[in-house]
Design a protein around this motif. Sequence first.
Motif: not given
Length: 200
Positions: A91-119
Motif C-alpha cells: 500500500n502506498a499510503y503516505g506517498v504523494d500521488p504525483e510521485d506515482l505519476g498520478d497512476q494507480p500504485s500497482s501500475r507504478f509497481v508493475a513498471q519496476a517489474f518489467s515483463g511480469a504479470k501483476l495482480v
Amino acid sequence: MSYAIVGFGNIGRALAKAFARNGIDVAVATTRDPASFAADAAAIGPGVIPKTLAEAVEADVIFLAVRFGAHPDVAKARPTWQGKTIVDVTNAYGVDPEDLGDQPSSRFVAQAFSGAKLVKGFNHLIAAKLAQDPALPGGRRVVFLASDDEDAAREIGALAETLGFAPIELGGLSEGGLLVQGRGNSWGRLIFKDLVELDG
C-alpha cells in the motif's frame, strides 16, 4: 507451481500462515540473511522455507509484501521478470500521488517489474485478519484481486481459493485497483472491508 513471499513482517507472516495451514510449501525472503529469520519461519510450519532474495525470486508466483518504498530494491533482484506473476500486497499510503505519476500504485509497481504479470491482492485486510483461518461460520473471508491480465487474475484467484479465501475479481488496475489501494492520504473504498462470502 512454486511460491515465494518477499517480506517477512506482519503481512508476510500472515500470508505464510495461509500457506502452512494448507500444506503448501512457500519460500520466504527478506534482504537479510535467511538464518536471521529461520526460527520464525520454522515456528509457522515446516513448509515455510527461508531463502535468500535471489533464491526466492526464482519462484513462479511472488507475493510482494514489503514496504511500498522498498519495491524498487526487490525489482533489482532479476534483470527481467518475464514469466513471473507478482502479487502486489503493498500500500502506498503516505506517498504523494504525483510521485506515482498520478497512476494507480500497482501500475507504478508493475513498471519496476518489467515483463511480469501483476495482480493487486491480499492488501485490503489488516495482518491480524489475514493471518486468521478464512473459513468462517457459514462462509469464507473475501480477498479482492485486480489485474490488467485476466489469466493472471484467474491464476491468483484459484490460489486464493486453495488457501481457503473467497476471491472477488475487480477488473483492471485503473478501475478495480483503485478500490483496493492506499495512496497519498486516502484509502480505496474497499480497504479494511472484512467481508464474508456466504456458503450456498
